[in-house]
Write a protein that holds these residues in place. Structure first.
Motif, PDB file in Angstrom:
ATOM      1  N   ALA A 264     -23.261 -13.934  -5.739  1.00 26.47           N
ATOM      2  CA  ALA A 264     -22.570 -14.002  -4.885  1.00 26.47           C
ATOM      3  C   ALA A 264     -21.450 -14.069  -4.874  1.00 26.47           C
ATOM      4  N   GLY A 265     -20.818 -14.526  -6.135  1.00 23.93           N
ATOM      5  CA  GLY A 265     -19.339 -13.093  -6.334  1.00 23.93           C
ATOM      6  C   GLY A 265     -19.451 -12.078  -5.663  1.00 23.93           C
ATOM      7  N   LEU A 266     -19.886 -11.525  -5.791  1.00 22.23           N
ATOM      8  CA  LEU A 266     -20.026 -10.366  -5.642  1.00 22.23           C
ATOM      9  C   LEU A 266     -19.810  -9.916  -4.286  1.00 22.23           C
ATOM     10  N   GLU A 267     -20.536 -10.985  -3.002  1.00 20.41           N
ATOM     11  CA  GLU A 267     -21.096 -10.586  -2.041  1.00 20.41           C
ATOM     12  C   GLU A 267     -19.658 -10.735  -0.887  1.00 20.41           C
ATOM     13  N   CYS A 268     -18.900 -12.200  -1.536  1.00 17.44           N
ATOM     14  CA  CYS A 268     -18.282 -12.829  -1.530  1.00 17.44           C
ATOM     15  C   CYS A 268     -17.020 -11.674  -1.319  1.00 17.44           C
ATOM     16  N   ALA A 269     -16.537 -10.910  -2.494  1.00 13.10           N
ATOM     17  CA  ALA A 269     -15.654 -10.485  -2.501  1.00 13.10           C
ATOM     18  C   ALA A 269     -15.668  -9.030  -1.771  1.00 13.10           C
ATOM     19  N   ARG A 270     -16.924  -8.367  -1.498  1.00 14.93           N
ATOM     20  CA  ARG A 270     -17.151  -7.259  -1.252  1.00 14.93           C
ATOM     21  C   ARG A 270     -16.782  -7.862   0.378  1.00 14.93           C
TER      22      ARG A 270
ATOM     23  N   ASN B 287      -8.154  -2.865  -1.860  1.00 15.13           N
ATOM     24  CA  ASN B 287      -7.804  -3.973  -2.115  1.00 15.13           C
ATOM     25  C   ASN B 287      -8.683  -5.471  -2.921  1.00 15.13           C
ATOM     26  N   VAL B 288      -8.850  -4.576  -3.356  1.00 17.46           N
ATOM     27  CA  VAL B 288     -10.569  -5.454  -4.210  1.00 17.46           C
ATOM     28  C   VAL B 288     -10.311  -4.855  -5.550  1.00 17.46           C
TER      29      VAL B 288
ATOM     30  N   LYS C 264     -10.075  -9.463   9.713  1.00 17.11           N
ATOM     31  CA  LYS C 264      -9.076 -10.437   9.088  1.00 17.11           C
ATOM     32  C   LYS C 264      -7.470 -10.411   9.822  1.00 17.11           C
ATOM     33  N   ARG C 265      -7.663 -12.120   9.528  1.00 19.58           N
ATOM     34  CA  ARG C 265      -6.937 -13.261  10.725  1.00 19.58           C
ATOM     35  C   ARG C 265      -5.397 -13.602  10.154  1.00 19.58           C
ATOM     36  N   SER C 266      -5.177 -13.045   8.922  1.00 18.76           N
ATOM     37  CA  SER C 266      -4.209 -13.362   7.793  1.00 18.76           C
ATOM     38  C   SER C 266      -3.814 -12.873   6.533  1.00 18.76           C
TER      39      SER C 266
ATOM     40  N   ARG D 214     -13.234  -7.412   5.197  1.00 19.23           N
ATOM     41  CA  ARG D 214     -12.201  -7.483   6.233  1.00 19.23           C
ATOM     42  C   ARG D 214     -10.465  -7.404   5.875  1.00 19.23           C
ATOM     43  N   GLY D 215     -10.414  -6.947   5.496  1.00 18.08           N
ATOM     44  CA  GLY D 215      -8.806  -6.480   4.694  1.00 18.08           C
ATOM     45  C   GLY D 215      -7.956  -7.236   3.975  1.00 18.08           C
ATOM     46  N   TYR D 216      -8.503  -8.365   3.185  1.00 12.77           N
ATOM     47  CA  TYR D 216      -8.227  -9.438   2.316  1.00 12.77           C
ATOM     48  C   TYR D 216      -7.954  -8.590   1.243  1.00 12.77           C
ATOM     49  N   ALA D 217      -6.783  -8.940   0.772  1.00 12.52           N
ATOM     50  CA  ALA D 217      -6.349  -9.446  -1.115  1.00 12.52           C
ATOM     51  C   ALA D 217      -7.258  -9.834  -1.601  1.00 12.52           C
TER      52      ALA D 217
END
Length: 274
Positions: free
Chosen positions: A15-21, A71-72, A1-3, A26-29
């Motif tokens: 694709a959407g599931l893999e992206c959200a995972r 966080n998801v 996580k960088r921001s 990484r810690g993003y909301a």
């Protein structure tokens, strides 16, 4: 996580599931919005076809991982419009809206739509996976050359249809030579009574028949068809992407920094690629 960026993923297919995972780990909301009442997209639909139920693991593994991430957030039956996306307040939006099978015959062999008679029963794999049932003589035109044509032939035979599979290639599902499955697919279809017409492309669809033209000479033969299933190319569901791009001037006031299409919404391909 960088921001501390907040992300919205639209579409809960592979694709959407893999992206959200990946973003969630990484810690993003992350908020995942899926228009349907279940997650999985094309995986959920295709895994209900004959003998490929195991493909559900593509969805199940990612759901298992997502359930561990506080966080998801996941919302079903949430068909997002452009206005709702702009109002959401996400810093970044990822569009995983998938693709749809064409119903005009365009694919590898035909680069322009083929003539379809008014009143002809023309279906796509999406129709059959959505629960449409057919009867009588059904012609499958397979210019996809992977697994879908063969699976739909098995499905229709199980429904009691008399199935003819037409392909411009010299054998059914010939791309599966790469996965060492072609011999098994063709053997099974022949044993089930599927009539295979190779080296021919459906050139016209009439209400009670199709014209199947030889790929070498162009000479056509007629095949009886009460219904036709076109397994050809797919088109990305890109309406949201195009609309958001057209309204780019509103991004800054909405706090939106980027919009990206991924998976089949960017370029229809295999489940593995998504």
């Amino acid at each position: 996580k960088r921001s501390e960026a907040r992300l919205l993923v639209v579409g809960g297919g592979p694709a959407g599931l893999e992206c959200a995972r990946a973003l969630g780990q990484r810690g993003y909301a992350v908020t995942l919005a899926e228009a349907a009442s279940e997650l999985g997209g094309r995986v959920a639909r295709e895994s209900r076809l004959p003998r490929v139920a195991a493909w559900g693991r593509v969805r199940d593994y990612r759901l298992q991982q997502l359930n561990k991430l506080a966080n998801v957030e996941i919302y079903l039956e949430s068909d997002m419009s452009t206005a709702q996306i702009l109002e959401f307040g996400a810093d970044h939006v990822v569009l995983a809206t998938g693709a749809a099978w064409r119903r005009d015959g365009v694919a590898r062999y035909h680069l322009q739509p083929i003539p379809l008679a008014e009143g002809a029963l023309v279906h796509t794999p999406d129709d059959l996976m959505a629960g449409t049932t057919l009867s009588g003589n059904v012609v499958i035109y397979d210019d996809d050359h992977y697994y879908m044509g063969g699976l739909l032939a098995e499905l229709l035979v199980a429904q009691g249809c008399r199935v003819t599979l037409v392909t411009p290639a010299s054998e059914v599902s010939n791309w599966t030579r790469n996965t060492m499955e072609q011999h098994f697919i063709q053997k099974r279809l022949l044993e089930m009574g599927v009539v295979i017409v190779s080296n021919r492309a459906v050139s016209e669809v009439h209400r009670d028949r199709v014209a199947a033209a030889c790929v070498f000479t162009g000479r056509a033969i007629d095949l009886v068809a009460d219904a036709v299933v076109l397994v050809t190319a797919r088109l990305p569901n890109e309406a949201l992407l195009l609309d958001l791009t057209a309204r780019r001037g509103e991004w800054e006031s909405a706090g939106l920094r980027s919009v990206a299409a991924i998976g089949d919404a960017r370029a229809p391909a295999t489940i593995a690629a998504a």
